[in-house]
Motif scaffolding. Structure first.
Motif, short mmCIF file in Angstrom:
data_model
loop_
_atom_site.label_atom_id
_atom_site.label_comp_id
_atom_site.label_asym_id
_atom_site.label_seq_id
_atom_site.Cartn_x
_atom_site.Cartn_y
_atom_site.Cartn_z
N ARG A 242 0.85 -1.19 0.00
CA ARG A 242 0.00 0.00 0.00
C ARG A 242 0.89 1.24 0.00
N ASP A 243 0.82 2.02 -1.07
CA ASP A 243 1.52 3.30 -1.21
C ASP A 243 3.04 3.16 -1.18
N ASN A 244 3.57 2.50 -0.12
CA ASN A 244 5.02 2.35 0.02
C ASN A 244 5.34 0.88 0.17
N ILE A 245 6.43 0.46 -0.44
CA ILE A 245 6.75 -0.97 -0.44
C ILE A 245 7.03 -1.50 0.97
N ASP A 246 7.36 -0.61 1.92
CA ASP A 246 7.56 -1.07 3.30
C ASP A 246 6.24 -1.43 3.97
N LYS A 300 7.62 -24.90 5.72
CA LYS A 300 6.97 -25.26 4.46
C LYS A 300 6.80 -24.03 3.56
N GLU A 301 7.83 -23.19 3.52
CA GLU A 301 7.83 -21.98 2.70
C GLU A 301 8.87 -22.10 1.60
N ARG A 302 8.65 -21.33 0.54
CA ARG A 302 9.59 -21.33 -0.59
C ARG A 302 10.12 -19.92 -0.88
N MET A 303 9.60 -18.93 -0.16
CA MET A 303 9.97 -17.55 -0.46
C MET A 303 9.82 -16.71 0.80
N GLY A 304 10.67 -15.73 0.96
CA GLY A 304 10.57 -14.85 2.11
C GLY A 304 11.09 -13.46 1.81
N VAL A 305 10.59 -12.48 2.57
CA VAL A 305 11.01 -11.09 2.41
C VAL A 305 12.03 -10.77 3.50
N VAL A 306 13.18 -10.26 3.09
CA VAL A 306 14.25 -9.92 4.03
C VAL A 306 14.00 -8.53 4.60
N VAL A 307 14.02 -8.42 5.93
CA VAL A 307 13.79 -7.13 6.58
C VAL A 307 14.96 -6.81 7.51
N ASP A 308 15.20 -5.52 7.71
CA ASP A 308 16.27 -5.11 8.62
C ASP A 308 15.73 -4.97 10.04
N GLU A 309 16.55 -4.44 10.94
CA GLU A 309 16.15 -4.34 12.35
C GLU A 309 14.98 -3.39 12.57
N TYR A 310 14.71 -2.51 11.59
CA TYR A 310 13.60 -1.58 11.72
C TYR A 310 12.34 -2.08 11.02
N GLY A 311 12.43 -3.27 10.43
CA GLY A 311 11.28 -3.83 9.74
C GLY A 311 11.15 -3.39 8.30
N ASP A 312 12.12 -2.61 7.81
CA ASP A 312 12.07 -2.16 6.42
C ASP A 312 12.50 -3.29 5.49
N ILE A 313 11.84 -3.40 4.37
CA ILE A 313 12.14 -4.46 3.40
C ILE A 313 13.46 -4.18 2.69
N GLN A 314 14.30 -5.20 2.65
CA GLN A 314 15.60 -5.10 1.99
C GLN A 314 15.65 -5.88 0.68
N GLY A 315 14.85 -6.93 0.58
CA GLY A 315 14.88 -7.72 -0.64
C GLY A 315 14.04 -8.97 -0.49
N LEU A 316 14.20 -9.87 -1.45
CA LEU A 316 13.41 -11.09 -1.51
C LEU A 316 14.33 -12.28 -1.74
N VAL A 317 14.11 -13.36 -0.99
CA VAL A 317 14.90 -14.58 -1.13
C VAL A 317 13.96 -15.76 -1.38
N THR A 318 14.32 -16.62 -2.30
CA THR A 318 13.52 -17.81 -2.58
C THR A 318 14.34 -19.06 -2.28
N LEU A 319 13.64 -20.17 -2.11
CA LEU A 319 14.31 -21.46 -1.92
C LEU A 319 15.19 -21.77 -3.12
N GLU A 320 14.73 -21.40 -4.29
CA GLU A 320 15.51 -21.63 -5.50
C GLU A 320 16.85 -20.91 -5.46
N ASP A 321 16.86 -19.69 -4.89
CA ASP A 321 18.12 -18.93 -4.79
C ASP A 321 19.15 -19.69 -3.96
N ILE A 322 18.68 -20.29 -2.86
CA ILE A 322 19.59 -21.03 -1.98
C ILE A 322 20.09 -22.30 -2.68
#
Length: 421
Positions: A242-246, A300-322
């Motif tokens: 909503r409005d901002n990606i965070d 049982k997840e395949r994807m997750g959103v990486v967040v910093d200590e303030y809860g701001d989104i830093q990126g996206l990681v998938t099981l495939e990436d690992i």
């Protein structure tokens, strides 16, 4: 010994030297065995390996037995050599016997058998263990007594004599073992094994799709705009905010959208569409890949959103990436393959999209740009220059000449690289 003929003494001396060679060679062979191969063979039923493994469970007793036997044989050989020397050369015989026996023992009972044992430990250790097993039983009281005094002396000097599992390998040692396996393990398999060991050194930030490159849709837009972006999405899963990606709402799978369209017979509105939104799985930054792989499995997840200590989104990681960190690129994922970001030019230089991660660049080109700081080539250049450069700016990093070709939106977009400038 006066009643024994000189020829008989010479024969006995020869047998003693051979016996000494047996003990010397066996000691070296047993201690030179590859413990991991030994255990593998023992587990697969190899009788010689089983005997050797049992003897090596208590190396102090094994060494005690061998040294007791070797010293008894050598002392007896010395006495017989002295008698023979005295008979043949009189008073000079003692010196002659000492020198001759020393050379004979060094050559035939020490250097030669130990060298042979070091070169071919299994060929000597396994058959020789047939003799050592009953000898251990026969001389056990004497061996136990010698070890008791020996261990007591060691404890006086603060040396622990308890048997410890000194064969355990650290990750670094195991990595060296894999590298040295050579032709025994195919090169591709060695790379995969090392990659598994390296997972603990790599964090989710090293492989994530950066925030700036995420494909996401603002749910506050109108329904038609949302649907148009969904149909043009290059990925099967789309991030919604909503409005901002965070301020993320969740993740939507295009297959769920298709099912909704089919069920509603095409009559969809935004509220119905948003019911297909899935909850997000969040990953703290700094999480090692080996830990995250297990978390994906347990959750049982395949994807997750990486967040910093303030809860701001830093990126996206998938099981495939690992998984690609282990086996290499095997399919087109959410990220553009490195080969599409690198163009070889005439003269050997490379024209590179600066948004490429340094790990992907190094893997693709086999270069060694530093990866302990910024994650992308753009970040590396900005860190080195401490400013946003103008096109045409050149710098040198790790022996490579970098030329900034294109700059836009306060970021380096395109770079030309030359190796070993």
């Amino acid at each position: 010994m006066d009643d024994i003929s000189t020829s008989s003494l010479l024969l006995i001396l020869t047998v003693l030297i051979i016996t000494s060679a047996f003990f010397s060679g066996t000691e070296t062979a047993m201690m030179s065995l590859n413990r991991y191969r030994l255990r593998h063979l023992a587990q697969n039923g190899h009788r010689g390996a089983k005997r050797a493994d049992q003897l090596l469970q208590r190396p102090d007793r094994l060494i005690g037995l061998i040294l007791i036997g070797n010293n008894l044989v050598n002392i007896l050989a010395s006495a017989i050599a002295t008698v023979i020397g005295t008979r043949l050369y009189g008073d000079w015989g003692i010196a002659i016997a000492t020198g001759a026996l020393t050379m004979a023992v060094l050559i035939f009972a020490e250097v030669t058998p130990k060298t042979l044992a070091a070169l071919h430990p299994e060929k000597l250790a396994y058959p020789n263990s047939i003799v050592l097993k009953p000898l251990m039983t026969l001389f056990y009281p004497f061996v136990w007594l010698v070890n008791m005094f020996s261990n007591a002396i060691l404890r006086l000097f603060g040396v622990k004599t308890q048997h410890s599992d000194g064969d355990s390998l650290s990750a670094e040692e195991l990595r060296s073992v894999v590298h040295e396996a050579g032709a025994m393990i195919p090169r591709r398999h060695r790379e995969m094994l090392v990659s598994i060991l390296d997972l603990e050194k790599v964090t989710v930030e090293d492989i994530m799709i950066p925030r700036a490159e995420l494909f996401a849709i603002d749910v506050n837009g109108d329904y038609k705009t949302i649907m148009r972006k969904l149909t043009r999405s290059p990925h099967s899963r789309v991030l919604l905010y909503r409005d901002n990606i965070d301020d993320v709402v969740g993740m939507m799978h295009l297959s769920d959208v298709l099912r909704l369209i089919t069920r509603e017979q095409g009559e969809l509105d935004k509220s119905t569409l948003l019911r297909a939104v899935e909850e997000l799985y969040f990953i703290p930054e700094g999480t090692p890949l080996n830990v995250q792989l297990l978390k994906f499995q347990s959750a049982k997840e395949r994807m997750g959103v990486v967040v910093d200590e303030y809860g701001d989104i830093q990126g996206l990681v998938t099981l495939e990436d690992i998984l690609e960190e282990i086996v290499g690129d095997f399919t087109t994922g959410l990220q553009t393959p490195p080969s599409e970001d690198i163009t070889k030019e005439d003269g050997g230089s490379l024209l590179v999209d600066a948004s490429i991660t340094l790990r992907d660049f190094n893997r693709e080109t086999e270069w060694q740009l530093p990866t302990d700081g910024p994650k992308t080539l753009n970040g590396l250049i900005l860190e080195q220059l401490e400013d946003i450069p103008a096109p045409g700016t050149t710098l040198e990093v790790a022996g490579h000449q970098l030329e900034v070709v294109e700059v836009a939106e306060n970021m380096v977009k395109m770079v030309r690289l030359k190796k070993d400038s």
